[in-house]
Design a protein around this motif. Structure first.
Motif, PDB file in Angstrom:
ATOM      1  N   ASP A 133       2.541  12.148  -5.977  1.00  0.00           N
ATOM      2  CA  ASP A 133       3.305  11.053  -5.365  1.00  0.00           C
ATOM      3  C   ASP A 133       2.474   9.768  -5.336  1.00  0.00           C
ATOM      4  OD1 ASP A 133       5.332  12.834  -4.960  1.00  0.00           O
ATOM      5  OD2 ASP A 133       5.146  12.919  -2.766  1.00  0.00           O
ATOM      6  N   LEU A 134       1.176   9.919  -5.041  1.00  0.00           N
ATOM      7  CA  LEU A 134       0.305   8.744  -4.994  1.00  0.00           C
ATOM      8  C   LEU A 134       0.172   8.115  -6.384  1.00  0.00           C
ATOM      9  CD1 LEU A 134      -1.667   6.783  -3.674  1.00  0.00           C
ATOM     10  CD2 LEU A 134      -3.469   8.492  -3.983  1.00  0.00           C
ATOM     11  N   ARG A 135      -0.015   8.973  -7.376  1.00  0.00           N
ATOM     12  CA  ARG A 135      -0.133   8.444  -8.754  1.00  0.00           C
ATOM     13  C   ARG A 135       1.121   7.668  -9.123  1.00  0.00           C
ATOM     14  NH1 ARG A 135      -4.328  11.661 -11.741  1.00  0.00           N
ATOM     15  NH2 ARG A 135      -3.802  10.251 -13.437  1.00  0.00           N
ATOM     16  N   HIS A 136       2.269   8.196  -8.767  1.00  0.00           N
ATOM     17  CA  HIS A 136       3.532   7.517  -9.052  1.00  0.00           C
ATOM     18  C   HIS A 136       3.581   6.163  -8.326  1.00  0.00           C
ATOM     19  CE1 HIS A 136       7.779   6.759  -9.580  1.00  0.00           C
ATOM     20  NE2 HIS A 136       7.980   6.781  -8.282  1.00  0.00           N
ATOM     21  N   ALA A 137       3.153   6.154  -7.060  1.00  0.00           N
ATOM     22  CA  ALA A 137       3.199   4.919  -6.271  1.00  0.00           C
ATOM     23  C   ALA A 137       2.307   3.841  -6.889  1.00  0.00           C
ATOM     24  CB  ALA A 137       2.767   5.200  -4.832  1.00  0.00           C
ATOM     25  N   VAL A 138       1.167   4.259  -7.427  1.00  0.00           N
ATOM     26  CA  VAL A 138       0.212   3.303  -7.989  1.00  0.00           C
ATOM     27  C   VAL A 138       0.609   2.933  -9.415  1.00  0.00           C
ATOM     28  CG1 VAL A 138      -2.195   3.020  -8.714  1.00  0.00           C
ATOM     29  CG2 VAL A 138      -1.656   4.105  -6.512  1.00  0.00           C
ATOM     30  N   GLU A 139       0.864   3.955 -10.222  1.00  0.00           N
ATOM     31  CA  GLU A 139       1.026   3.707 -11.655  1.00  0.00           C
ATOM     32  C   GLU A 139       2.427   3.205 -12.000  1.00  0.00           C
ATOM     33  OE1 GLU A 139      -0.487   7.374 -13.411  1.00  0.00           O
ATOM     34  OE2 GLU A 139      -2.275   7.177 -12.149  1.00  0.00           O
ATOM     35  N   ASP A 140       3.428   3.622 -11.246  1.00  0.00           N
ATOM     36  CA  ASP A 140       4.801   3.204 -11.562  1.00  0.00           C
ATOM     37  C   ASP A 140       5.345   2.145 -10.605  1.00  0.00           C
ATOM     38  OD1 ASP A 140       4.734   5.180 -13.569  1.00  0.00           O
ATOM     39  OD2 ASP A 140       5.396   6.705 -12.140  1.00  0.00           O
ATOM     40  N   LEU A 141       4.992   2.261  -9.307  1.00  0.00           N
ATOM     41  CA  LEU A 141       5.545   1.305  -8.337  1.00  0.00           C
ATOM     42  C   LEU A 141       4.634   0.098  -8.129  1.00  0.00           C
ATOM     43  CD1 LEU A 141       6.850   3.839  -5.623  1.00  0.00           C
ATOM     44  CD2 LEU A 141       8.164   2.745  -7.461  1.00  0.00           C
TER      45      LEU A 141
ATOM     46  N   ARG B   2     -13.786   2.171  -1.103  1.00  0.00           N
ATOM     47  CA  ARG B   2     -13.620   1.124  -0.096  1.00  0.00           C
ATOM     48  C   ARG B   2     -12.685   1.638   0.989  1.00  0.00           C
ATOM     49  NH1 ARG B   2     -15.385  -1.379  -4.588  1.00  0.00           N
ATOM     50  NH2 ARG B   2     -16.393  -3.396  -4.324  1.00  0.00           N
ATOM     51  N   MET B   3     -13.142   1.564   2.221  1.00  0.00           N
ATOM     52  CA  MET B   3     -12.297   2.048   3.315  1.00  0.00           C
ATOM     53  C   MET B   3     -12.285   1.072   4.484  1.00  0.00           C
ATOM     54  SD  MET B   3     -14.368   5.086   5.251  1.00  0.00           S
ATOM     55  CE  MET B   3     -14.668   6.161   3.857  1.00  0.00           C
TER      56      MET B   3
ATOM     57  N   PHE C 179       0.855  -1.184   0.000  1.00  0.00           N
ATOM     58  CA  PHE C 179       0.000   0.000   0.000  1.00  0.00           C
ATOM     59  C   PHE C 179       0.896   1.241   0.000  1.00  0.00           C
ATOM     60  CE2 PHE C 179      -4.424  -1.188   1.939  1.00  0.00           C
ATOM     61  CZ  PHE C 179      -4.451  -2.385   1.247  1.00  0.00           C
ATOM     62  N   ALA C 180       0.459   2.267  -0.712  1.00  0.00           N
ATOM     63  CA  ALA C 180       1.123   3.569  -0.661  1.00  0.00           C
ATOM     64  C   ALA C 180       0.651   4.322   0.583  1.00  0.00           C
ATOM     65  CB  ALA C 180       0.764   4.368  -1.901  1.00  0.00           C
ATOM     66  N   CYS C 181       1.400   5.332   0.981  1.00  0.00           N
ATOM     67  CA  CYS C 181       0.949   6.212   2.058  1.00  0.00           C
ATOM     68  C   CYS C 181       0.833   7.633   1.519  1.00  0.00           C
ATOM     69  CB  CYS C 181       1.922   6.193   3.228  1.00  0.00           C
ATOM     70  SG  CYS C 181       1.868   4.654   4.134  1.00  0.00           S
ATOM     71  N   VAL C 182      -0.115   8.370   2.065  1.00  0.00           N
ATOM     72  CA  VAL C 182      -0.350   9.737   1.605  1.00  0.00           C
ATOM     73  C   VAL C 182      -0.502  10.661   2.813  1.00  0.00           C
ATOM     74  CG1 VAL C 182      -1.849  11.249   0.265  1.00  0.00           C
ATOM     75  CG2 VAL C 182      -1.607   8.862  -0.403  1.00  0.00           C
TER      76      VAL C 182
ATOM     77  N   TYR D  78      -9.491  10.213  -6.564  1.00  0.00           N
ATOM     78  CA  TYR D  78      -8.579   9.346  -7.332  1.00  0.00           C
ATOM     79  C   TYR D  78      -8.715   7.885  -6.884  1.00  0.00           C
ATOM     80  CZ  TYR D  78      -4.169   7.353  -9.033  1.00  0.00           C
ATOM     81  OH  TYR D  78      -3.223   6.551  -9.638  1.00  0.00           O
ATOM     82  N   CYS D  79      -8.798   7.679  -5.584  1.00  0.00           N
ATOM     83  CA  CYS D  79      -8.898   6.309  -5.062  1.00  0.00           C
ATOM     84  C   CYS D  79     -10.233   5.677  -5.462  1.00  0.00           C
ATOM     85  CB  CYS D  79      -8.739   6.302  -3.539  1.00  0.00           C
ATOM     86  SG  CYS D  79      -7.045   6.651  -3.032  1.00  0.00           S
ATOM     87  N   GLN D  80     -11.310   6.434  -5.339  1.00  0.00           N
ATOM     88  CA  GLN D  80     -12.615   5.885  -5.709  1.00  0.00           C
ATOM     89  C   GLN D  80     -12.642   5.531  -7.196  1.00  0.00           C
ATOM     90  OE1 GLN D  80     -16.870   6.892  -4.257  1.00  0.00           O
ATOM     91  NE2 GLN D  80     -16.526   8.316  -5.934  1.00  0.00           N
ATOM     92  N   GLU D  81     -12.128   6.430  -8.002  1.00  0.00           N
ATOM     93  CA  GLU D  81     -12.126   6.238  -9.456  1.00  0.00           C
ATOM     94  C   GLU D  81     -11.277   5.028  -9.881  1.00  0.00           C
ATOM     95  OE1 GLU D  81     -10.642   9.311 -12.760  1.00  0.00           O
ATOM     96  OE2 GLU D  81     -11.747  10.197 -11.077  1.00  0.00           O
ATOM     97  N   ASN D  82     -10.189   4.800  -9.167  1.00  0.00           N
ATOM     98  CA  ASN D  82      -9.267   3.734  -9.557  1.00  0.00           C
ATOM     99  C   ASN D  82      -9.377   2.466  -8.709  1.00  0.00           C
ATOM    100  OD1 ASN D  82      -7.395   4.924 -11.764  1.00  0.00           O
ATOM    101  ND2 ASN D  82      -7.670   6.566 -10.267  1.00  0.00           N
ATOM    102  N   GLY D  83     -10.431   2.400  -7.884  1.00  0.00           N
ATOM    103  CA  GLY D  83     -10.649   1.188  -7.102  1.00  0.00           C
ATOM    104  C   GLY D  83      -9.567   0.906  -6.075  1.00  0.00           C
ATOM    105  N   LEU D  84      -8.976   1.965  -5.517  1.00  0.00           N
ATOM    106  CA  LEU D  84      -7.940   1.786  -4.492  1.00  0.00           C
ATOM    107  C   LEU D  84      -8.574   1.902  -3.110  1.00  0.00           C
ATOM    108  CD1 LEU D  84      -5.382   4.281  -6.035  1.00  0.00           C
ATOM    109  CD2 LEU D  84      -5.032   1.810  -5.927  1.00  0.00           C
ATOM    110  N   PRO D  85      -8.495   0.872  -2.286  1.00  0.00           N
ATOM    111  CA  PRO D  85      -9.023   1.007  -0.927  1.00  0.00           C
ATOM    112  C   PRO D  85      -8.120   1.906  -0.084  1.00  0.00           C
ATOM    113  CG  PRO D  85      -7.889  -1.089  -1.147  1.00  0.00           C
ATOM    114  CD  PRO D  85      -7.866  -0.437  -2.519  1.00  0.00           C
TER     115      PRO D  85
END
Ligand code: ZN
Length: 282
Positions: free
Chosen positions: A96-104, A172-173, A83-86, A131-138
């Motif tokens: 930073d979050l986009r990078h963590a999800v899309e690249d890492l 999702r939370m 999981f990324a942290c924000v 961003y999280c809701q749109e991309n299904g990131l809990p």
């Protein structure tokens, strides 16, 4: 079994000295925050999959880079889920979050409003939630108290996340630690929202509170929303499993209501990753 809550970090690099010193308050005894990979894997042996995150909270001196977590989970990709942290108080949080999800390749998000000093309803959070809701990131939110003096309790109450869930009904939370000691408040939040859950990590060692939380969850019919987690290194794997299975020990033969076996085994067997929309293939 699955474990939805563990931490990875190098304390000397990623956690301020003053904050490390306060950690002894967590269980009332000296606490070693070291996370050694091999010992981490041995501790998580009982779990088919384990969620791993660091922490990012400038206010209280935690800063674990996402690339550290990505490298940690890459050592055991079949078992570990990163999981990324924000910290939305810091510039560039969304990029930073986009990078963590899309690249890492990290597949979930950890946020710690109290540690980072922001209200979960803060406007700075809105692009992150969207961003999280749109991309299904809990998002797994810390909720409930802490040992860090600088972390304001005003930002940790479970009811604050009700407003987030109202605004982002498909997000999702997970509210960590069932919002301890505000457990009932947390249970009524997760009862309302189909995609809101709570994890039971780091609670078993307060057996009276833990028992009462589980009884409340039964009475509110929300045991199906409780997910298993340990909060490693604060609590270990086997002691957390045993603590849950022994939840009724504190009442002895008093005749008080009992935590049902299906409640306990249900938590241990629950497919948290599927409920949170995290697919194995990602
Ligand atoms: Zn934690």
């Amino acid at each position: 079994m699955q474990n939805i809550h563990t931490h990875a970090w190098e304390p000397n690099l990623h956690i301020a000295a003053a904050t490390r010193a306060e950690a002894d308050r967590s269980r009332g005894a000296p606490m070693d925050l070291t996370v050694d990979f091999d010992r981490f894997m041995a501790d998580n042996e009982p779990f088919e999959r384990t969620a791993v995150f660091g922490l990012k909270a400038k206010l209280t001196g935690y800063w674990v880079p996402d690339k550290y977590v990505a490298a940690f989970v890459a050592r055991a990709p079949d078992r570990l889920v990163g999981f990324a942290c924000v910290d939305p108080t810091q510039d560039g949080a969304l990029s930073d979050l986009r990078h963590a999800v899309e690249d890492l390749g990290l597949v979930g998000v950890k946020m710690v409003p109290m540690y980072a000093g922001f209200d979960p309803r803060d406007e700075r959070c809105q692009p992150i939630y969207a961003y999280c809701q749109e991309n299904g990131l809990p998002i797994l939110f810390h909720s409930g108290t802490t040992f860090n003096a600088a972390a304001p309790l005003a930002f940790t109450r479970p009811w604050l996340f009700d407003e987030v869930a109202i605004r982002y009904p498909e997000l999702r939370m997970v509210l960590a630690h069932v919002g301890h000691p505000f457990c009932d408040e947390c249970l009524v939040v997760i009862r309302k929202h189909p995609y809101a859950y709570a994890d039971i990590s780091a609670l078993f060692y307060r057996p009276w509170q833990f028992y009462n939380m589980l009884i409340s969850a039964q009475e509110y019919h929300v045991t199906g929303k409780l997910l298993f987690g340990t909060d490693y290194p604060f609590a270990k794997g086997q002691e957390s499993i045993d603590g849950l299975r022994n939840a009724n020990a504190v009442i002895g033969e008093s005749g008080l209501p009992r935590v049902r076996p299906e409640t306990i085994e249900g938590i241990l067997e629950r497919d948290a990753f599927r409920l949170l929309g995290i697919e194995r293939s990602r």
